[in-house]
Scaffold this motif. Sequence first.
Motif, PDB file in Angstrom:
ATOM      1  N   GLN A 181       0.822  -1.207   0.000  1.00 49.00           N
ATOM      2  CA  GLN A 181       0.000   0.000   0.000  1.00 49.00           C
ATOM      3  C   GLN A 181       0.857   1.258   0.000  1.00 49.00           C
ATOM      4  O   GLN A 181       0.525   2.258  -0.656  1.00 49.00           O
ATOM      5  CB  GLN A 181      -0.934   0.012   1.208  1.00 49.00           C
ATOM      6  CG  GLN A 181      -2.036   1.060   1.129  1.00 49.00           C
ATOM      7  CD  GLN A 181      -2.961   0.841  -0.054  1.00 49.00           C
ATOM      8  OE1 GLN A 181      -3.539  -0.229  -0.209  1.00 49.00           O
ATOM      9  NE2 GLN A 181      -3.104   1.864  -0.901  1.00 49.00           N
TER      10      GLN A 181
ATOM     11  N   ASN B  66       0.594   3.888  -2.969  1.00 48.58           N
ATOM     12  CA  ASN B  66       0.219   5.268  -2.641  1.00 48.58           C
ATOM     13  C   ASN B  66       1.232   6.252  -3.210  1.00 48.58           C
ATOM     14  O   ASN B  66       0.870   7.298  -3.770  1.00 48.58           O
ATOM     15  CB  ASN B  66       0.121   5.453  -1.127  1.00 48.58           C
ATOM     16  CG  ASN B  66      -1.109   4.804  -0.528  1.00 48.58           C
ATOM     17  OD1 ASN B  66      -2.035   4.426  -1.257  1.00 48.58           O
ATOM     18  ND2 ASN B  66      -1.122   4.644   0.782  1.00 48.58           N
ATOM     19  N   TYR B  67       2.507   5.925  -3.065  1.00 46.63           N
ATOM     20  CA  TYR B  67       3.554   6.807  -3.589  1.00 46.63           C
ATOM     21  C   TYR B  67       3.439   6.934  -5.107  1.00 46.63           C
ATOM     22  O   TYR B  67       3.487   8.046  -5.655  1.00 46.63           O
ATOM     23  CB  TYR B  67       4.937   6.275  -3.213  1.00 46.63           C
ATOM     24  CG  TYR B  67       6.053   7.057  -3.861  1.00 46.63           C
ATOM     25  CD1 TYR B  67       6.515   8.246  -3.291  1.00 46.63           C
ATOM     26  CD2 TYR B  67       6.618   6.644  -5.067  1.00 46.63           C
ATOM     27  CE1 TYR B  67       7.513   8.989  -3.895  1.00 46.63           C
ATOM     28  CE2 TYR B  67       7.614   7.383  -5.670  1.00 46.63           C
ATOM     29  CZ  TYR B  67       8.060   8.550  -5.087  1.00 46.63           C
ATOM     30  OH  TYR B  67       9.047   9.280  -5.707  1.00 46.63           O
TER      31      TYR B  67
ATOM     32  N   THR C  64       0.904   6.449  -7.034  1.00 44.42           N
ATOM     33  CA  THR C  64      -0.318   7.161  -7.411  1.00 44.42           C
ATOM     34  C   THR C  64      -0.139   8.667  -7.245  1.00 44.42           C
ATOM     35  O   THR C  64      -0.503   9.455  -8.128  1.00 44.42           O
ATOM     36  CB  THR C  64      -1.504   6.669  -6.561  1.00 44.42           C
ATOM     37  OG1 THR C  64      -1.702   5.269  -6.788  1.00 44.42           O
ATOM     38  CG2 THR C  64      -2.779   7.421  -6.933  1.00 44.42           C
ATOM     39  N   LYS C  65       0.430   9.071  -6.121  1.00 40.42           N
ATOM     40  CA  LYS C  65       0.622  10.499  -5.855  1.00 40.42           C
ATOM     41  C   LYS C  65       1.650  11.126  -6.797  1.00 40.42           C
ATOM     42  O   LYS C  65       1.555  12.297  -7.153  1.00 40.42           O
ATOM     43  CB  LYS C  65       1.071  10.710  -4.407  1.00 40.42           C
ATOM     44  CG  LYS C  65       0.016  10.391  -3.364  1.00 40.42           C
ATOM     45  CD  LYS C  65       0.582  10.555  -1.965  1.00 40.42           C
ATOM     46  CE  LYS C  65      -0.436  10.210  -0.903  1.00 40.42           C
ATOM     47  NZ  LYS C  65       0.120  10.302   0.477  1.00 40.42           N
TER      48      LYS C  65
ATOM     49  N   ALA D 242       5.705   7.382   1.527  1.00 39.07           N
ATOM     50  CA  ALA D 242       4.589   8.306   1.270  1.00 39.07           C
ATOM     51  C   ALA D 242       5.078   9.689   0.908  1.00 39.07           C
ATOM     52  O   ALA D 242       6.136  10.108   1.311  1.00 39.07           O
ATOM     53  CB  ALA D 242       3.714   8.376   2.516  1.00 39.07           C
TER      54      ALA D 242
END
Length: 222
Positions: free
Chosen positions: A57, A61-62, A64-65, A222
């Motif tokens: 995850q 998340n990284y 995607t951002k 993140a």
Amino acid sequence: MASAWSRVFGFERVSLCDWPGMNASVIFLGGCNMHCPTCHNYNLAWHSDTMDVIPQQAIENYLTKRARWIDGVVITGGEATITPGLADLIRDLKHLGMPVKMDSNGMRPDVLQELLDEDLVKLFAVDVKGPYQKYPVLTGGTTSPEVAEENLSQVFELAKQYPDKFLFRITKVPVLTEEDIQEAESYLPEGFTLKHQEYVPPRREHAETDSEARQVSGDMVA
């Protein structure tokens, strides 16, 4: 089948050198089917049980951002092709819109074939360690000349079928002579060249290895 995400022991957020012309993130998978004495990622390859898993995850998340700035993901090791569930991990990355390059030692041509059949990998970078007769010393006794020739010959046949999907490279480790490098280059299919990489000795006396230096914990992704 076990998830390949449970074998992710390193993640580099941005690399400008692992995929030519691309801003890439790099996923490091643990485990290897060779025991090369010149390996830089030896802890990752042989002692990954001592390392922390990077959470799926956190990586997703990284990516995607940062999708606007990351062109793709490189999967390396260790040796990625021995990882159960590898195709599912790549599918997850493709669902995020991330093309994938994969590094391999070429000893699992069956896995490369499966990934090509599904068009999961955009580019394979395959290491040709040297002439076949030197594979035992180059791989720490794990790979015979016959096995090396059989597997790489299959990889070269795949490269003929998918010429845009393969590049080949060799690291000029001390045991190799110029004649050895020329012989290894002669194995390649017509139209391919063997990229020469300079050898830098592993810093094994240091507490922190190259692979560990590139590893980040989940909360740092993140």
